[in-house]
Design an enzyme around this catalytic site. Structure first.
Site, mmCIF file in Angstrom:
data_model
loop_
_atom_site.group_PDB
_atom_site.id
_atom_site.type_symbol
_atom_site.label_atom_id
_atom_site.label_comp_id
_atom_site.label_asym_id
_atom_site.label_seq_id
_atom_site.Cartn_x
_atom_site.Cartn_y
_atom_site.Cartn_z
ATOM 1 N N LYS A 12 3.705 18.258 9.841
ATOM 2 C CA LYS A 12 4.807 19.209 9.962
ATOM 3 C C LYS A 12 4.256 20.626 10.220
ATOM 4 O O LYS A 12 3.042 20.855 10.082
ATOM 5 C CB LYS A 12 5.652 19.159 8.676
ATOM 6 C CG LYS A 12 6.331 17.799 8.470
ATOM 7 C CD LYS A 12 7.147 17.776 7.179
ATOM 8 C CE LYS A 12 7.894 16.468 7.024
ATOM 9 N NZ LYS A 12 8.722 16.439 5.794
ATOM 10 N N TYR A 52 16.075 13.341 12.274
ATOM 11 C CA TYR A 52 16.588 13.315 10.897
ATOM 12 C C TYR A 52 18.081 12.974 10.834
ATOM 13 O O TYR A 52 18.761 13.386 9.885
ATOM 14 C CB TYR A 52 16.328 14.674 10.227
ATOM 15 C CG TYR A 52 14.889 14.855 9.760
ATOM 16 C CD1 TYR A 52 14.302 13.955 8.861
ATOM 17 C CD2 TYR A 52 14.107 15.925 10.186
ATOM 18 C CE1 TYR A 52 12.990 14.116 8.423
ATOM 19 C CE2 TYR A 52 12.787 16.093 9.748
ATOM 20 C CZ TYR A 52 12.251 15.182 8.861
ATOM 21 O OH TYR A 52 10.957 15.337 8.418
ATOM 22 N N PHE A 60 20.250 20.095 2.129
ATOM 23 C CA PHE A 60 19.013 20.708 2.617
ATOM 24 C C PHE A 60 18.807 20.529 4.127
ATOM 25 O O PHE A 60 17.816 21.013 4.674
ATOM 26 C CB PHE A 60 17.807 20.138 1.852
ATOM 27 C CG PHE A 60 17.637 18.633 1.949
ATOM 28 C CD1 PHE A 60 17.022 18.051 3.053
ATOM 29 C CD2 PHE A 60 18.101 17.802 0.935
ATOM 30 C CE1 PHE A 60 16.873 16.674 3.144
ATOM 31 C CE2 PHE A 60 17.961 16.409 1.024
ATOM 32 C CZ PHE A 60 17.337 15.848 2.141
ATOM 33 N N ARG A 88 2.940 5.478 4.144
ATOM 34 C CA ARG A 88 3.747 6.192 3.139
ATOM 35 C C ARG A 88 2.965 6.378 1.839
ATOM 36 O O ARG A 88 3.050 7.414 1.193
ATOM 37 C CB ARG A 88 5.034 5.414 2.839
ATOM 38 C CG ARG A 88 5.995 5.328 4.002
ATOM 39 C CD ARG A 88 6.861 6.521 4.138
ATOM 40 N NE ARG A 88 7.862 6.618 3.097
ATOM 41 C CZ ARG A 88 8.872 7.474 3.118
ATOM 42 N NH1 ARG A 88 9.002 8.326 4.139
ATOM 43 N NH2 ARG A 88 9.735 7.526 2.143
ATOM 44 N N THR A 94 7.837 11.999 -1.699
ATOM 45 C CA THR A 94 8.487 13.073 -0.931
ATOM 46 C C THR A 94 8.290 14.424 -1.615
ATOM 47 O O THR A 94 7.974 15.421 -0.967
ATOM 48 C CB THR A 94 9.996 12.772 -0.791
ATOM 49 O OG1 THR A 94 10.146 11.490 -0.184
ATOM 50 C CG2 THR A 94 10.698 13.813 0.068
ATOM 51 N N ARG A 105 -0.021 14.553 0.115
ATOM 52 C CA ARG A 105 0.824 15.577 -0.538
ATOM 53 C C ARG A 105 0.304 15.908 -1.936
ATOM 54 O O ARG A 105 0.371 17.061 -2.370
ATOM 55 C CB ARG A 105 2.268 15.089 -0.603
ATOM 56 C CG ARG A 105 2.953 15.048 0.759
ATOM 57 C CD ARG A 105 4.238 14.280 0.693
ATOM 58 N NE ARG A 105 4.974 14.264 1.946
ATOM 59 C CZ ARG A 105 5.848 13.310 2.267
ATOM 60 N NH1 ARG A 105 6.093 12.318 1.440
ATOM 61 N NH2 ARG A 105 6.487 13.348 3.429
ATOM 62 N N ASN A 115 6.271 19.903 2.591
ATOM 63 C CA ASN A 115 5.441 18.763 2.162
ATOM 64 C C ASN A 115 4.496 18.226 3.240
ATOM 65 O O ASN A 115 4.036 17.099 3.162
ATOM 66 C CB ASN A 115 6.310 17.671 1.528
ATOM 67 C CG ASN A 115 7.323 17.089 2.488
ATOM 68 O OD1 ASN A 115 7.392 17.497 3.635
ATOM 69 N ND2 ASN A 115 8.100 16.133 2.014
ATOM 70 N N HIS A 118 5.060 13.761 7.588
ATOM 71 C CA HIS A 118 6.144 12.767 7.616
ATOM 72 C C HIS A 118 5.549 11.414 7.939
ATOM 73 O O HIS A 118 4.597 11.330 8.716
ATOM 74 C CB HIS A 118 7.156 13.131 8.713
ATOM 75 C CG HIS A 118 8.005 11.964 9.135
ATOM 76 N ND1 HIS A 118 9.121 11.573 8.436
ATOM 77 C CD2 HIS A 118 7.868 11.066 10.150
ATOM 78 C CE1 HIS A 118 9.629 10.491 9.019
ATOM 79 N NE2 HIS A 118 8.890 10.167 10.063
ATOM 80 N N GLU A 129 11.589 6.075 15.824
ATOM 81 C CA GLU A 129 10.892 7.368 15.863
ATOM 82 C C GLU A 129 9.844 7.393 16.978
ATOM 83 O O GLU A 129 9.697 8.396 17.674
ATOM 84 C CB GLU A 129 10.256 7.654 14.494
ATOM 85 C CG GLU A 129 11.311 7.920 13.432
ATOM 86 C CD GLU A 129 10.761 7.966 12.007
ATOM 87 O OE1 GLU A 129 9.537 7.878 11.819
ATOM 88 O OE2 GLU A 129 11.583 8.091 11.079
HETATM 89 P P1 RTP Z 1 9.797 12.456 5.617
HETATM 90 O O1 RTP Z 1 10.951 11.828 6.363
HETATM 91 O O2 RTP Z 1 9.576 13.891 5.974
HETATM 92 O O3 RTP Z 1 8.560 11.626 5.626
HETATM 93 O O4 RTP Z 1 10.240 12.503 4.106
HETATM 94 P P2 RTP Z 1 10.777 11.363 3.191
HETATM 95 O O5 RTP Z 1 11.191 10.157 3.984
HETATM 96 O O6 RTP Z 1 9.758 11.184 2.143
HETATM 97 O O7 RTP Z 1 12.052 12.039 2.550
HETATM 98 P P3 RTP Z 1 13.548 12.209 3.080
HETATM 99 O O8 RTP Z 1 14.440 11.984 1.932
HETATM 100 O O9 RTP Z 1 13.768 11.432 4.339
HETATM 101 O O10 RTP Z 1 13.588 13.751 3.412
HETATM 102 C C1 RTP Z 1 13.082 14.248 4.602
HETATM 103 C C2 RTP Z 1 12.464 15.592 4.363
HETATM 104 O O11 RTP Z 1 13.469 16.508 3.972
HETATM 105 C C3 RTP Z 1 12.899 17.478 3.103
HETATM 106 N N1 RTP Z 1 13.643 17.463 1.837
HETATM 107 N N2 RTP Z 1 13.988 18.541 1.213
HETATM 108 N N3 RTP Z 1 15.093 20.363 -0.660
HETATM 109 C C4 RTP Z 1 15.175 19.072 -0.889
HETATM 110 O O12 RTP Z 1 15.683 18.635 -1.864
HETATM 111 C C5 RTP Z 1 14.627 18.161 0.113
HETATM 112 N N4 RTP Z 1 14.663 16.848 0.048
HETATM 113 C C6 RTP Z 1 14.046 16.395 1.146
HETATM 114 C C7 RTP Z 1 11.451 17.112 2.908
HETATM 115 O O13 RTP Z 1 10.678 17.854 3.869
HETATM 116 C C8 RTP Z 1 11.438 15.649 3.243
HETATM 117 O O14 RTP Z 1 10.146 15.228 3.643
#
Ligand code: RTP
Length: 150
Positions: A12, A52, A60, A88, A94, A105, A115, A118, A129
Protein backbone atom coordinates in the site's frame (compact mmCIF):
# COMPACT_ATOMS: atom_id res chain seq x y z
CA UNK A 1 -4.83 -26.42 -2.73
CA UNK A 2 -2.40 -26.40 -5.65
CA UNK A 3 1.24 -25.51 -6.26
CA UNK A 4 -0.10 -23.17 -8.96
CA UNK A 5 -2.39 -21.25 -6.57
CA UNK A 6 -2.05 -17.50 -7.04
CA UNK A 7 -2.66 -14.57 -4.70
CA UNK A 8 -2.70 -10.83 -5.20
CA UNK A 9 -0.38 -9.06 -2.77
CA UNK A 10 -0.15 -5.27 -2.77
CA UNK A 11 2.22 -2.93 -0.96
CA UNK A 12 0.00 0.00 0.00
CA UNK A 13 1.11 3.67 -0.33
CA UNK A 14 2.52 3.78 3.23
CA UNK A 15 4.59 0.66 2.55
CA UNK A 16 6.01 2.21 -0.63
CA UNK A 17 6.72 5.55 1.13
CA UNK A 18 8.45 3.78 4.00
CA UNK A 19 10.73 1.80 1.70
CA UNK A 20 9.29 -1.60 2.62
CA UNK A 21 8.75 -2.90 -0.93
CA UNK A 22 12.01 -4.85 -1.04
CA UNK A 23 11.44 -6.31 2.43
CA UNK A 24 7.99 -7.57 1.51
CA UNK A 25 9.17 -9.03 -1.81
CA UNK A 26 12.11 -10.70 -0.04
CA UNK A 27 9.81 -12.48 2.42
CA UNK A 28 7.67 -13.97 -0.34
CA UNK A 29 10.73 -14.95 -2.39
CA UNK A 30 12.49 -16.56 0.56
CA UNK A 31 9.37 -18.47 1.58
CA UNK A 32 9.46 -20.13 -1.86
CA UNK A 33 6.68 -18.32 -3.72
CA UNK A 34 7.16 -17.44 -7.37
CA UNK A 35 6.65 -13.88 -8.62
CA UNK A 36 4.48 -14.02 -11.74
CA UNK A 37 3.42 -10.35 -12.09
CA UNK A 38 4.41 -7.01 -10.58
CA UNK A 39 3.79 -3.30 -11.22
CA UNK A 40 3.96 0.14 -9.58
CA UNK A 41 0.65 1.96 -10.04
CA UNK A 42 -0.83 5.22 -8.78
CA UNK A 43 -4.41 3.94 -8.75
CA UNK A 44 -7.46 6.14 -9.28
CA UNK A 45 -10.25 6.27 -6.67
CA UNK A 46 -12.55 4.59 -9.24
CA UNK A 47 -10.16 1.65 -9.62
CA UNK A 48 -9.75 1.33 -5.85
CA UNK A 49 -13.52 1.42 -5.35
CA UNK A 50 -13.73 -1.64 -7.60
CA UNK A 51 -10.96 -3.38 -5.61
CA UNK A 52 -12.73 -2.65 -2.31
CA UNK A 53 -16.31 -3.01 -3.65
CA UNK A 54 -17.20 -5.42 -0.80
CA UNK A 55 -16.43 -2.70 1.77
CA UNK A 56 -18.62 0.01 0.23
CA UNK A 57 -20.88 1.33 2.98
CA UNK A 58 -18.37 0.77 5.79
CA UNK A 59 -17.68 3.95 7.78
CA UNK A 60 -13.97 3.76 6.99
CA UNK A 61 -14.52 3.32 3.21
CA UNK A 62 -13.98 6.98 2.12
CA UNK A 63 -10.81 7.26 4.23
CA UNK A 64 -9.57 3.92 2.90
CA UNK A 65 -9.97 5.04 -0.74
CA UNK A 66 -8.27 8.38 0.03
CA UNK A 67 -5.32 6.61 1.69
CA UNK A 68 -4.97 4.04 -1.09
CA UNK A 69 -5.08 6.79 -3.77
CA UNK A 70 -2.58 9.00 -1.91
CA UNK A 71 0.46 7.49 -3.64
CA UNK A 72 1.63 4.58 -5.75
CA UNK A 73 1.13 0.98 -4.74
CA UNK A 74 3.08 -2.11 -5.82
CA UNK A 75 0.78 -4.86 -7.04
CA UNK A 76 2.14 -8.38 -7.30
CA UNK A 77 0.94 -11.88 -8.06
CA UNK A 78 2.67 -14.65 -6.12
CA UNK A 79 2.24 -18.32 -6.97
CA UNK A 80 2.79 -21.47 -4.92
CA UNK A 81 1.26 -24.01 -2.54
CA UNK A 82 -1.65 -22.54 -0.56
CA UNK A 83 -0.56 -19.05 -1.66
CA UNK A 84 -3.75 -17.27 -0.56
CA UNK A 85 -3.90 -18.55 3.02
CA UNK A 86 -0.15 -18.53 3.53
CA UNK A 87 0.08 -15.01 2.08
CA UNK A 88 -2.52 -13.77 4.60
CA UNK A 89 -0.64 -15.49 7.43
CA UNK A 90 2.58 -13.77 6.34
CA UNK A 91 0.81 -10.38 6.32
CA UNK A 92 -0.68 -10.82 9.81
CA UNK A 93 -4.02 -9.62 11.18
CA UNK A 94 -5.81 -6.65 9.59
CA UNK A 95 -5.18 -4.63 12.75
CA UNK A 96 -1.39 -4.53 13.19
CA UNK A 97 -1.78 -4.34 16.98
CA UNK A 98 -3.27 -7.85 16.81
CA UNK A 99 -0.58 -9.14 14.41
CA UNK A 100 2.05 -11.49 15.76
CA UNK A 101 5.69 -10.43 15.64
CA UNK A 102 7.25 -12.18 12.65
CA UNK A 103 4.39 -11.18 10.37
CA UNK A 104 4.80 -8.19 8.03
CA UNK A 105 2.24 -6.05 9.89
CA UNK A 106 3.39 -7.36 13.25
CA UNK A 107 6.93 -6.25 12.46
CA UNK A 108 6.32 -2.95 10.65
CA UNK A 109 2.91 -1.43 11.44
CA UNK A 110 0.75 -0.12 14.29
CA UNK A 111 -2.47 1.36 12.87
CA UNK A 112 -5.28 -0.43 11.01
CA UNK A 113 -5.57 2.54 8.66
CA UNK A 114 -1.85 2.27 7.77
CA UNK A 115 -1.30 -1.46 7.59
CA UNK A 116 1.18 -1.37 4.64
CA UNK A 117 0.01 -4.37 2.64
CA UNK A 118 -2.97 -6.21 1.20
CA UNK A 119 -3.44 -9.89 0.46
CA UNK A 120 -6.39 -11.68 -1.20
CA UNK A 121 -8.65 -13.38 1.35
CA UNK A 122 -9.84 -16.31 -0.85
CA UNK A 123 -8.95 -18.03 -4.11
CA UNK A 124 -12.04 -16.54 -5.78
CA UNK A 125 -11.25 -12.99 -4.67
CA UNK A 126 -7.62 -13.50 -5.77
CA UNK A 127 -8.86 -14.33 -9.27
CA UNK A 128 -11.02 -11.19 -9.36
CA UNK A 129 -8.23 -8.97 -7.99
CA UNK A 130 -5.63 -10.38 -10.42
CA UNK A 131 -8.01 -9.70 -13.34
CA UNK A 132 -8.62 -6.15 -12.05
CA UNK A 133 -4.96 -5.22 -11.54
CA UNK A 134 -3.42 -7.27 -14.36
CA UNK A 135 -5.94 -7.25 -17.23
CA UNK A 136 -2.99 -7.86 -19.58
CA UNK A 137 -2.37 -11.23 -17.89
CA UNK A 138 0.51 -12.65 -15.89
CA UNK A 139 3.92 -14.01 -16.89
CA UNK A 140 4.50 -17.72 -17.51
CA UNK A 141 8.04 -18.96 -16.91
CA UNK A 142 9.97 -21.68 -15.12
CA UNK A 143 12.23 -20.96 -12.16
CA UNK A 144 15.29 -23.20 -12.13
CA UNK A 145 14.83 -23.86 -8.38
CA UNK A 146 11.19 -24.99 -8.56
CA UNK A 147 12.18 -28.66 -8.36
CA UNK A 148 13.87 -27.98 -5.01
CA UNK A 149 10.74 -26.44 -3.49
CA UNK A 150 8.10 -28.89 -4.81
P1 RTP B 1 -6.74 -5.92 2.99
O1 RTP B 1 -7.95 -6.13 2.11
O2 RTP B 1 -6.16 -4.55 2.88
O3 RTP B 1 -5.73 -7.02 2.88
O4 RTP B 1 -7.27 -6.00 4.47
P2 RTP B 1 -8.12 -7.10 5.16
O5 RTP B 1 -8.74 -8.04 4.17
O6 RTP B 1 -7.25 -7.68 6.20
O7 RTP B 1 -9.25 -6.24 5.86
P3 RTP B 1 -10.62 -5.64 5.31
O8 RTP B 1 -11.62 -5.81 6.38
O9 RTP B 1 -10.92 -6.14 3.94
O10 RTP B 1 -10.27 -4.10 5.24
C1 RTP B 1 -9.58 -3.56 4.17
C2 RTP B 1 -8.68 -2.46 4.65
O11 RTP B 1 -9.47 -1.40 5.15
C3 RTP B 1 -8.76 -0.74 6.19
N1 RTP B 1 -9.58 -0.77 7.41
N2 RTP B 1 -9.70 0.25 8.19
N3 RTP B 1 -10.49 1.98 10.30
C4 RTP B 1 -10.89 0.73 10.30
O12 RTP B 1 -11.55 0.28 11.18
C5 RTP B 1 -10.49 -0.13 9.19
N4 RTP B 1 -10.84 -1.38 9.03
C6 RTP B 1 -10.27 -1.80 7.90
C7 RTP B 1 -7.45 -1.47 6.37
O13 RTP B 1 -6.46 -0.80 5.57
C8 RTP B 1 -7.76 -2.83 5.80
O14 RTP B 1 -6.57 -3.48 5.38
Amino acid sequence: MSIKEQTYIMVKPDGVQRGLVGEIIARFEKRGFKLVAMKLVHATPEHLEKHYADLKGKPFFPGLIKYMASGPVVGMVWEGLDAVKTGRAMLGATNPLASSPGTIRGDYALAVGRNICHGSDAVESAKKEIALWFPEGIIQYTNTNEGWIF
